[in-house]
Design a protein around this motif. Structure first.
Motif, PDB file in Angstrom:
ATOM      1  N   LYS A 103      20.630   4.740  63.510  1.00  0.00           N
ATOM      2  CA  LYS A 103      20.082   5.273  64.505  1.00  0.00           C
ATOM      3  C   LYS A 103      20.682   5.860  66.026  1.00  0.00           C
ATOM      4  N   ASP A 104      20.610   4.410  67.177  1.00  0.00           N
ATOM      5  CA  ASP A 104      21.742   4.996  68.104  1.00  0.00           C
ATOM      6  C   ASP A 104      23.535   4.679  67.562  1.00  0.00           C
ATOM      7  N   ARG A 105      24.263   5.509  67.106  1.00  0.00           N
ATOM      8  CA  ARG A 105      25.642   5.443  66.873  1.00  0.00           C
ATOM      9  C   ARG A 105      26.114   4.999  68.139  1.00  0.00           C
ATOM     10  N   LYS A 106      25.910   5.286  69.138  1.00  0.00           N
ATOM     11  CA  LYS A 106      26.750   4.623  70.751  1.00  0.00           C
ATOM     12  C   LYS A 106      26.718   2.754  70.731  1.00  0.00           C
ATOM     13  N   LEU A 107      25.050   3.156  70.434  1.00  0.00           N
ATOM     14  CA  LEU A 107      24.851   1.350  71.056  1.00  0.00           C
ATOM     15  C   LEU A 107      25.418   0.823  69.677  1.00  0.00           C
ATOM     16  N   ALA A 108      25.618   1.217  68.293  1.00  0.00           N
ATOM     17  CA  ALA A 108      25.626   0.355  67.317  1.00  0.00           C
ATOM     18  C   ALA A 108      27.421   0.240  67.027  1.00  0.00           C
ATOM     19  N   ALA A 109      28.434   1.356  67.885  1.00  0.00           N
ATOM     20  CA  ALA A 109      29.551   1.505  68.323  1.00  0.00           C
ATOM     21  C   ALA A 109      29.974   0.153  69.773  1.00  0.00           C
ATOM     22  N   ARG A 110      29.222   0.154  70.294  1.00  0.00           N
ATOM     23  CA  ARG A 110      29.511  -0.628  72.039  1.00  0.00           C
ATOM     24  C   ARG A 110      29.376  -2.199  70.663  1.00  0.00           C
ATOM     25  N   GLN A 111      28.088  -2.590  69.906  1.00  0.00           N
ATOM     26  CA  GLN A 111      27.355  -3.708  69.584  1.00  0.00           C
ATOM     27  C   GLN A 111      29.276  -4.077  69.069  1.00  0.00           C
ATOM     28  N   ALA A 112      29.099  -3.382  67.906  1.00  0.00           N
ATOM     29  CA  ALA A 112      30.759  -3.594  67.492  1.00  0.00           C
ATOM     30  C   ALA A 112      31.896  -3.881  67.820  1.00  0.00           C
ATOM     31  N   ARG A 113      31.702  -3.662  69.031  1.00  0.00           N
ATOM     32  CA  ARG A 113      33.189  -3.559  69.651  1.00  0.00           C
ATOM     33  C   ARG A 113      32.650  -4.965  70.333  1.00  0.00           C
ATOM     34  N   GLU A 114      31.554  -5.483  71.275  1.00  0.00           N
ATOM     35  CA  GLU A 114      31.770  -6.267  71.765  1.00  0.00           C
ATOM     36  C   GLU A 114      31.883  -7.988  70.743  1.00  0.00           C
ATOM     37  N   ALA A 115      31.524  -6.895  69.159  1.00  0.00           N
ATOM     38  CA  ALA A 115      31.279  -8.458  68.321  1.00  0.00           C
ATOM     39  C   ALA A 115      32.829  -8.488  67.805  1.00  0.00           C
TER      40      ALA A 115
END
Length: 186
Positions: free
Chosen positions: A37-49
């Motif tokens: 639903k929130d692609r920016k949040l998902a991308a940020r979480q993937a980068r952090e992981a």
């Protein structure tokens, strides 16, 4: 021996205590949306992981922690190869600095062709010595790995892994050397 009532009681009480879910129910439980639903949040979480994973691997490369090493460096056989190469004095690790100074010396001696020719001969001699040292190392690695782990259980590519490590300067190697010079693995 005929079954007793105790055996029948045990048979009736075993089981998982719930019905087996149908295929439709299992597929519905596994369903996830293709796009969050929130692609920016998902991308940020993937980068952090990903950054956490890279940091953990880099720390493991510095400390030699087997649990978090990258796949190319994991395992007891690779550990043994690293320890063997690190315990040895390798001529190959000094070849690149030697070659760099040789090439710089050749460019500075353009006015004296004899000196340039001598530099080329010295460079080729250094290359030959490094290749012979690599050949000796490869044979010792093969013999040591076969003796320690068995001929059939030795992984492919370990000698190449050891040779590539032997051509790196000791202080620049990753994972960092865990043994001192002369402390060969058993």
């Amino acid at each position: 021996m005929p079954p007793t009532s105790a055996d029948n009681d045990h048979a009736s009480t075993t089981g998982k205590g719930r019905p087996t879910p149908s295929r439709k129910e299992r597929e519905a439980a596994r369903k996830q949306p293709l796009v969050p639903k929130d692609r920016k949040l998902a991308a940020r979480q993937a980068r952090e992981a990903s950054k956490r994973q890279r940091d953990r691997e880099y720390e493991a490369l510095k400390t030699g922690d087997e649990r978090f090493l990258p796949a190319r460096d994991k395992g007891p056989q690779r550990r043994w190869v690293r320890d063997y190469v690190d315990a040895r004095h390798n001529i190959g690790e000094w070849f690149l600095p030697f070659a760099l100074f040789g090439f710089i010396g050749m460019t500075l001696t353009t006015t004296y062709p004899v000196v340039g020719l001598v530099m080329v001969v010295v460079l080729y001699a250094g290359l030959l010595v490094a290749v012979v040292d690599a050949f000796v190392l490869a044979r010792k690695l093969r013999a040591g790995l076969s003796a320690k782990f068995g001929e059939q259980r030795v992984q492919r590519g370990l000698r190449r892994y050891g040779l590539m490590r032997a051509y790196q300067l000791r202080r620049l190697r990753l994972p960092k050397p865990q043994v001192g010079r002369g402390q060969f693995p058993s």
